[in-house]
Structure formats: structure tokens, C-alpha cells
Design a protein around this motif. Structure first.
Motif, PDB file in Angstrom:
ATOM      1  N   UNK A 355       1.637  -0.388   3.834  1.00 28.65           N
ATOM      2  CA  UNK A 355       2.320  -0.870   2.630  1.00 28.65           C
ATOM      3  C   UNK A 355       3.435   0.094   2.220  1.00 28.65           C
ATOM      4  N   UNK A 356       3.163   1.406   2.298  1.00 30.45           N
ATOM      5  CA  UNK A 356       4.173   2.409   1.959  1.00 30.45           C
ATOM      6  C   UNK A 356       5.377   2.311   2.900  1.00 30.45           C
ATOM      7  N   UNK A 357       5.102   2.176   4.200  1.00 29.49           N
ATOM      8  CA  UNK A 357       6.187   2.029   5.177  1.00 29.49           C
ATOM      9  C   UNK A 357       6.997   0.764   4.902  1.00 29.49           C
ATOM     10  N   UNK A 358       6.283  -0.340   4.579  1.00 24.37           N
ATOM     11  CA  UNK A 358       6.971  -1.610   4.321  1.00 24.37           C
ATOM     12  C   UNK A 358       7.863  -1.515   3.089  1.00 24.37           C
ATOM     13  N   UNK A 359       7.412  -0.793   2.047  1.00 22.31           N
ATOM     14  CA  UNK A 359       8.242  -0.626   0.850  1.00 22.31           C
ATOM     15  C   UNK A 359       9.499   0.179   1.162  1.00 22.31           C
ATOM     16  N   UNK A 360       9.354   1.199   2.018  1.00 18.30           N
ATOM     17  CA  UNK A 360      10.506   2.033   2.361  1.00 18.30           C
ATOM     18  C   UNK A 360      11.544   1.273   3.185  1.00 18.30           C
ATOM     19  N   UNK A 361      11.086   0.313   4.012  1.00 19.25           N
ATOM     20  CA  UNK A 361      11.983  -0.364   4.950  1.00 19.25           C
ATOM     21  C   UNK A 361      12.287  -1.811   4.562  1.00 19.25           C
ATOM     22  N   UNK A 362      11.885  -2.217   3.326  1.00 21.95           N
ATOM     23  CA  UNK A 362      12.020  -3.630   2.981  1.00 21.95           C
ATOM     24  C   UNK A 362      13.479  -4.088   2.901  1.00 21.95           C
TER      25      UNK A 362
END
Length: 496
Positions: A355-362
Motif C-alpha cells: 500500500x505504501x509503495x502504491x501511494x508513492x507511485x500512484x
């Protein structure tokens, strides 16, 4: 045929679970979620009320302050209720405490229902405080009551129903709060006052069901009433083996009074139990599950869900937690408590990292918002597998009859304090850490998994006396036996 016979025999226990749950943890989940729908309507009502009183509108920052108080008074009341739960459980008994607790519900529903007519937002604030007190009492006493009433083979399953009713309350609150039902600008007083319905259902059903057999025998010394309660709960007169186990437990508990909360921290024989309660109770509130709901709306919007449909997607998050609570209730007596806790925290660590990675790369990939949305559902499912329900069983299974009410007071105080602090600090975490805001929560999940793996004993299928003896060996490795019996006379442990 044997399964049908077992079902018929356990119908009183099933009804006891339902009657305790509908006015217990169901109320907690329901009142936690219904406050989200009328947010704007209550803020407008606050401003209109102030204008009618003074002739001036209330500044936006003060409207926000009043709203923050309305929200935060609920966990503050829960802290007061948790501290009341121990004395209630000892002086009134488990069942009667749940019944008396509905006084707060009736008073709060009355305040909510007439707040608009009276033009008083203060009535909403007081009602939220009273509902918090009610939730604090019921969330401690309900699992205690059910855990003491269930046979050892079903104790985990029965205690896990507290998590089921919490999740069911959250879902029902989300559904009733839809704009098409009671979430409109005119119906919000009825929405808040609808907490009266579960209270009335409990008042109508719980008096017909038995008290906790352990409380009757060990705390009150009433063997005849204990035998009658056991026979009703088991649906059979063949309860002498279980009654003998209760007699052994009573003998082991003789010679003392009910523990006070601070005494738990001073007793070396309770060292591992208290540490487990504090560590895992804190981990459940600090793992980030409650906070992920705050991100849900924005993530759903980023994924392309229309604004008017987001409320239905949020109902889906509540359904996820309800589904996993049911699954955990079915499998807990097969796989054990430790496996569910470790598995839940490990999965939460995994999905929280993604989820953290997805927020950074959204903003870099068009499909990242969909991955973030999937992680929200997966994170909530993982929380429901273990931490949501198993943590509430710890105070029942790790502490004996003398220490159990005080343990629930400590557990409740920790839970409500952490809930209050998370609600207070989460906006600052969002502002300060941005997309990395879940990193502290992931650290908590890792710590919860490690502690469970290395320090928490398994309690599946064991009597309370067997659990006490095992914990005694863990607290005092040099000794091989548990606490000695202290004599034949019955000394009631009813003093707090």
C-alpha cells in the motif's frame, strides 16, 4: 444426526451469545460508524444553533473544534466505561452489568433524538460521551461473560463472536447511514438515536438467559444456581465433569479477593500475562486498521469510483471485516490463537508495505490506484483474521477468576486511550509523513507478530486451570507446579 443433536443442545448458549452481542460489541461498532454519515449535517446544525443564539455565525475553526469534541468524546467515554466494567462485573455479575449498562444507551438516545428540537449541540456531545461509557462497559464484560459461559472446546469460537458483532455493527451503521436511509439532512437525529433499538432488544432477551456459571460458583459460592445454569447452557443434565473442573478452579482461587488493576503489575505470577495484554492490546489499536478507513475515500476516488458511489465501496470494507470475523470464528479452535494472530500481523505487514509503495507511485502508473484500493481490502481482511477477535480473548484466557475483571479494566483502558491518541495524532502523521505514513504502523505489526511467535502461549482446548498452571511455569521456570491449594473453605472473591 449427532451434529443436529449438538446444535439443539447448544441453542441456549447461542441465544446467550446473540443477546449479549446485540447490546454489547454491536453497539460499539454501530456507533463508531454511524457518526461518519451526518458529519456535514451536524456541523451545519452547530453553526445554525450558534447563529440563532448569538446572531453571529460560528467561525469555521470553532465548528471544527466542536465536531472534534463530538467525535473524541466517544473514546473518552469508553475509557471511563472500561474503568467501570471491573466493579460492575464483580458487584452486579456479568449478565446484570450488561442489563444495567443500557441505562446509558436510553439516556443517550433521548439526548440525540431531541437535540435538534431543543437546538442544542451540547446534547449531542453528552450523548456521545454516554454512548462511549456504554461501549466501554459492554466491550469488557461481554467477552468475559461469554468466555466464562462456554465449554472449553468452544471457548475460542464463542469469544470470537465479539469481533463478529463489532464488524456487524460497523456494517449496519454504514448501511443505515446511506443517504437513501437515515443519512439525509433531516434524518440525522433519528440516525444517532437508532442506537436505542439494540439496547431494547438486549433488555427484552438477556433476562431470560443464565448468568455465567463461573461467576455463580467461584465469586458467589452458589453451587445450586451454577449447576442449573450449566445444565441450561449445555442443554443436558450430564455436566458433572465440567462442574468438577469448576470446583477445582474454585479451590485454586480460594484465600483471596478480586485483584485491583494496579496489583496486576506488582505480581510476579502475572508478569507474562500483563505484558502480553499490554503489548498485544496496544498493537491492535496501533496497527493502522482504523486509520486505513481515513484513506479509503480518497483512494476509491483516485481509482475512478464516482463520488456518489464511494459510500457503497466503504460499506464493502466493513463487509470484508465481517467476513473474516466469521472465518476466524470457525477455524480458531482448529488452528489456535497464535497462528491467527501471527498470520494476521504478517499479512498486514505485507499489504501495508505494498500500500505504501502504491501511494508513492500512484501518479506514475495508471493502475496504481487500483492496487492501492485492493490493498485496503486485503489489509482489512488480514486484520479481521486474527488481531480483531483473538486479542479480545486474551484477558479471558490468560487470567484467573480473581484477576480477570481487573485485566479487562487494564485492557479496556489501553484500547480506548490508544484509540483516542491515534485519532488525535493521525492528521499530523498524514501531514508529516505523507505517503510514508504507514511505516510506523508496519513496525507495530512486525512487533506484534514477533511477540506472538516467541512469548504468547497457546490456549486452545485447555481449561482455565491448565492455562494458569502453564503460565505459572513460564513465570517461574525453576518451579514445576502451579499455585498451591489454600484450604477447603470457600472465601468469596467479590471485593474489588
Amino acid at each position: 444426526m449427532r451434529r443436529l443433536q449438538r446444535l439443539i443442545q447448544g441453542r441456549v448458549l447461542f441465544l446467550t451469545v446473540c443477546a449479549a452481542g446485540i447490546g454489547g460489541t454491536f453497539q460499539f461498532g454501530y456507533n463508531l460508524s454511524i457518526i461518519n454519515a451526518p458529519t456535514l449535517h451536524i456541523q451545519e446544525f452547530t453553526n445554525e444553533t450558534w447563529w440563532a443564539r448569538t446572531g453571529w455565525p460560528l467561525p469555521d475553526h470553532l465548528v471544527l473544534l466542536v465536531w472534534s469534541l463530538i467525535v473524541s468524546l466517544y473514546p473518552l467515554g469508553g475509557l471511563f466505561g472500561a474503568l467501570l466494567a471491573g466493579p460492575f462485573a464483580i458487584k452486579l455479575g456479568r449478565k446484570k452489568s450488561l442489563l444495567v449498562n443500557n441505562i446509558f444507551v436510553v439516556a443517550a438516545a433521548t439526548l440525540f433524538g431531541f437535540s435538534r428540537t431543543a437546538g442544542s449541540f451540547e446534547m449531542i456531545m453528552l450523548g456521545r460521551l454516554l454512548m462511549g461509557i456504554s461501549a466501554g462497559v459492554s466491550m469488557n464484560i461481554q467477552p468475559m461473560y461469554l468466555g466464562e459461559s462456554a465449554p472449553k472446546e468452544q471457548r475460542g469460537t464463542v469469544a470470537m463472536t465479539s469481533a463478529i458483532f463489532t464488524a456487524l455493527g460497523i456494517v449496519m451503521g454504514q448501511v443505515v447511514g446511506l443517504r437513501e436511509l437515515l443519512g439525509g439532512p433531516q434524518a440525522w437525529p433519528l440516525l444517532l438515536a437508532s442506537c436505542l433499538v439494540p439496547g431494547v432488544l438486549q433488555l427484552a432477551s438477556l433476562p431470560l438467559l443464565p448468568e455465567s456459571p463461573r461467576y455463580l460458583l467461584i465469586d458467589r459460592g452458589d453451587s445450586a444456581t451454577c449447576l442449573a445454569a450449566l445444565q441450561r447452557l449445555r442443554g443436558t443434565t450430564e455436566v458433572m465433569v465440567e462442574l468438577a473442573e469448576l470446583e477445582e478452579e474454585r479451590t485454586a482461587c480460594q484465600g483471596g479477593r478480586a485483584r485491583r488493576p494496579w496489583e496486576l503489575f506488582q505480581d510476579g505470577a502475572l508478569r507474562r500475562q500483563v505484558i502480553s495484554l499490554v503489548v498485544l492490546g496496544s498493537a491492535m489499536e496501533l496497527c493502522g486498521n482504523d486509520s486505513i478507513y481515513a484513506y479509503a475515500s480518497s483512494v476509491f476516488l483516485e481509482a475512478g469510483i464516482p463520488q456518489e458511489k464511494v459510500q457503497y465501496a466503504i460499506v464493502g470494507t466493513g463487509c470484508c471485516e465481517l467476513l473474516t470475523a466469521f472465518i476466524s470464528c470457525v477455524v480458531i479452535e482448529r488452528v489456535g490463537r497464535r497462528v491467527l494472530l501471527m498470520g494476521g500481523y504478517c499479512l498486514m505487514t505485507c499489504w501495508g508495505s505494498v500500500f505504501t509503495v502504491a501511494l508513492c507511485l500512484q501518479s506514475s502508473f495508471p493502475w496504481m490506484p487500483y492496487l492501492a484500493m485492493s490493498c485496503i481490502f486485503a489489509f482489512i481482511l488480514s486484520f479481521g483474521i486474527g488481531p480483531a477477535g483473538v486479542t479480545g480473548i486474551l484477558a479471558t484466557e490468560l487470567f484467573d477468576q480473581k484477576a480477570r475483571p481487573a485485566a479487562y479494566m487494564v485492557c479496556g483502558a489501553i484500547m480506548w486511550t490508544m484509540l483516542f491518541l491515534v485519532g488525535l495524532g493521525f492528521p499530523f502523521l498524514m501531514e508529516g509523513l505523507s505517503h510514508f505514513l504507514y511505516v510506523p504502523f508496519l513496525g507495530v505489526c512486525v512487533c506484534g507478530a514477533i511477540y506472538t511467535a516467541f512469548f504468547l502461549p497457546e490456549t486452545k482446548g485447555k481449561t482455565f486451570l491448565e492455562i494458569s498452571e502453564e503460565l505459572h511455569r513460564l513465570n517461574f521456570p525453576g518451579q514445576s507446579q502451579g499455585p498451591a491449594w489454600k484450604g477447603p473453605e470457600v472465601i468469596r472473591s467479590t471485593e474489588l
